[in-house]
Each structure stands twice: as structure tokens, then as C-alpha cells.
Design an enzyme around this catalytic site. Structure first.
Site, mmCIF file in Angstrom:
data_model
loop_
_atom_site.group_PDB
_atom_site.id
_atom_site.type_symbol
_atom_site.label_atom_id
_atom_site.label_comp_id
_atom_site.label_asym_id
_atom_site.label_seq_id
_atom_site.Cartn_x
_atom_site.Cartn_y
_atom_site.Cartn_z
ATOM 1 N N GLU A 16 -33.392 9.194 5.845
ATOM 2 C CA GLU A 16 -32.135 9.564 5.184
ATOM 3 C C GLU A 16 -32.350 10.182 3.801
ATOM 4 O OE1 GLU A 16 -29.199 6.167 7.099
ATOM 5 O OE2 GLU A 16 -30.629 5.562 5.571
ATOM 6 N N GLY A 82 -22.141 3.978 12.160
ATOM 7 C CA GLY A 82 -21.503 3.917 13.468
ATOM 8 C C GLY A 82 -20.022 4.252 13.315
ATOM 9 N N ILE A 148 -24.001 -2.840 14.970
ATOM 10 C CA ILE A 148 -22.946 -3.091 15.968
ATOM 11 C C ILE A 148 -23.248 -2.327 17.263
ATOM 12 C CG2 ILE A 148 -20.452 -3.031 16.444
ATOM 13 C CD1 ILE A 148 -21.297 -4.926 14.098
ATOM 14 N N MET A 169 -24.499 -0.851 7.030
ATOM 15 C CA MET A 169 -25.111 -2.104 6.588
ATOM 16 C C MET A 169 -25.428 -2.174 5.087
ATOM 17 S SD MET A 169 -27.584 -2.629 9.917
ATOM 18 C CE MET A 169 -28.086 -4.291 9.500
ATOM 19 N N GLU A 170 -25.033 -1.171 4.316
ATOM 20 C CA GLU A 170 -25.394 -1.181 2.885
ATOM 21 C C GLU A 170 -24.263 -0.800 1.935
ATOM 22 O OE1 GLU A 170 -27.103 0.935 5.062
ATOM 23 O OE2 GLU A 170 -28.623 -0.559 5.568
ATOM 24 N N ASP A 193 -23.800 7.146 15.927
ATOM 25 C CA ASP A 193 -23.484 6.440 17.180
ATOM 26 C C ASP A 193 -22.058 5.923 17.103
ATOM 27 O OD1 ASP A 193 -23.567 3.339 16.393
ATOM 28 O OD2 ASP A 193 -25.062 4.418 15.231
#
Ligand code: ADE
Length: 226
Positions: A16, A82, A148, A169-170, A193
Site C-alpha cells: 500500500e 472491504g 471480514i 482494520m486501522e 473485496d
């Protein structure tokens, strides 16, 4: 006078941040408590970049250490996420308006320090990111320490946070840390996703492309900063 003299850039994974790191010049690496920070120049700006790894703890740690040691005037976070909305598909860009932790109860968030359920991104900085990401969607992102991968879990989360456009997640940990330090921040994510049972395959297929799309917006945003 430049408003953002030192720009902090964070992402969770190297995929990233790689294209940003490659474009930086005059690089100087510092390792603090095992965490690597690269200071340098990008589009004639001072920047400091770090790859924090996944999870809320890593994100908060890197953000605080970056703030304490490099005094960034703003922080930009880039990465993949996601989708949490049926209209949002792989490779779509989501710019955060506000973020919350889906794995901490709103009651606890409201009544414990720093007493915020939603952490709002800096309006001016976010507008700047959005203006360089024309097709992007703008809204809520939810953060937690889980990747997820099920329709049931996604449905549950959507019921709890109907306004959520993306899950990751961050982001909210960066937002939380910037909030308590009064550092303006913006967060952009490109969808890898749909946070469903196909998420792992989709992630593998789209991770690099999506990560680079998001990173390119950060490069463009910095090049347009006044
Ligand atoms: N980042 C990218 N895809 C994700 C997902 N499905 N869940 C959490 N974080 C993600």
C-alpha cells in the site's frame, strides 16, 4: 507559507505504500522501538512515511510515534478495504468522512476517553483528497481487529452501522490518535473485496491494484497541496 510543512503518510502494508516510497527522494530512515519511519521529499514537500502493519494497536502506535518524533502537520492514510455497501465494488475509492470502531460498544466509546463514537476527518484535507479522487465515494468507514469474510458478519455489521461504506482494520485507530493530538487527518481506501465469503480470493486478486490506486491519489493530493 505552506500549511502542511511536514506530511505524515501511513499505510498498513508495504504493497500500500511502495509506490509512494519509490517516488520519495533524499530518504532518511529512522527506527524507533522497532518501527521504521522514512523521512524524505515528495513533490518538493517534506514527508514521513511508515508502514504500520495490520490492526488497531499497530496503527495507533505508529501514528503516535510519528506525531511525537516527526511533528507532522497532517496525516494521510492510504490502503485497501472491504465494501460494506452493495453499490460499492472492487477498485472503487472510499474517502472517509467519519470512522468508528465496530468492536467497541458505542456506549463505551461515548463514556470513556476521548468520548467520541465517530471520529471525523479534517474537512479541508479530506476535500483536497476528494478533489483528486473524482469518482470516489464519501462517508463512514468502520474499523476492527478482524478481516471480514462472511455474509452473516457483514449483515450484522451493516445492521449496526447502516451508514458504513467500507470496513478495514486501522483507520479509526489513526483517527482516534490524530484526534487526541489535534493533528488533521484524511483517510482513503480502495475496495479490494466485498467482505463476504469470497473476500480472501478477491483480496488476493485485487490487493495490489487497489493498493496502488489509493496510493496514487495520495501522491496526486500531495503534488497539488498549496
Ligand atoms: N481490508 C480489506 N478487506 C477487508 C475485509 N474484508 N475486512 C477487514 N479489513 C479489510
Amino acid at each position: 507559507m505552506e500549511k502542511y510543512k511536514m506530511i505524515g503518510i501511513l499505510s498498513a502494508l508495504e504493497v500500500e505504500s511502495d509506490i509512494i516510497l519509490k517516488k520519495m527522494i533524499e530518504k532518511e530512515v529512522s527506527v524507533i522501538a522497532g518501527m521504521t519511519f522514512t523521512k524524505g521529499r515528495l513533490s518538493e514537500r517534506d514527508v514521513v512515511l511508515a508502514t504500520c502493519g495490520v490492526s488497531k494497536v499497530n496503527a495507533a502506535l505508529f501514528t503516535q510515534i510519528m506525531i511525537d518524533n516527526f511533528r507532522p502537520d497532517c496525516i494521510l492514510f492510504t490502503g485497501v478495504a472491504g465494501s460494506m455497501d452493495p453499490s460499492i465494488k472492487q477498485m472503487d475509492l472510499v474517502v472517509a468522512e467519519k470512522l468508528t470502531f465496530y468492536d467497541v460498544s458505542p456506549h463505551q466509546l461515548e463514556f470513556c476517553f476521548p468520548n467520541q463514537i465517530w471520529f471525523r476527518t479534517d474537512e479541508e484535507l479530506t476535500e483536497l483528497v476528494r478533489s483528486n479522487a473524482k469518482e470516489s465515494l464519501f462517508g463512514a468507514i468502520i474499523t476492527g481487529d478482524q478481516f471480514i469474510t462472511s455474509r452473516e458478519r457483514k449483515k450484522q455489521l451493516k445492521k449496526q452501522f447502516p451508514e458504513a461504506l467500507a470496513v478495514e482494520m486501522e483507520g479509526c485507530a489513526v483517527a482516534h490518535t490524530c484526534f487526541v493530538n489535534s493533528v488533521p487527518f484524511a483517510i482513503i481506501r480502495c475496495i479490494s473485496d466485498l467482505a463476504d465469503s469470497e473476500a480472501e480470493n478477491s483480496y488476493d486478486a485485487f490487493e495490489k491494484k487497489a493498493a496502488e490506486k489509493s496510493a496514487r491519489i495520495i501522491i496526486k493530493t500531495i503534488s497539488k497541496m498549496k
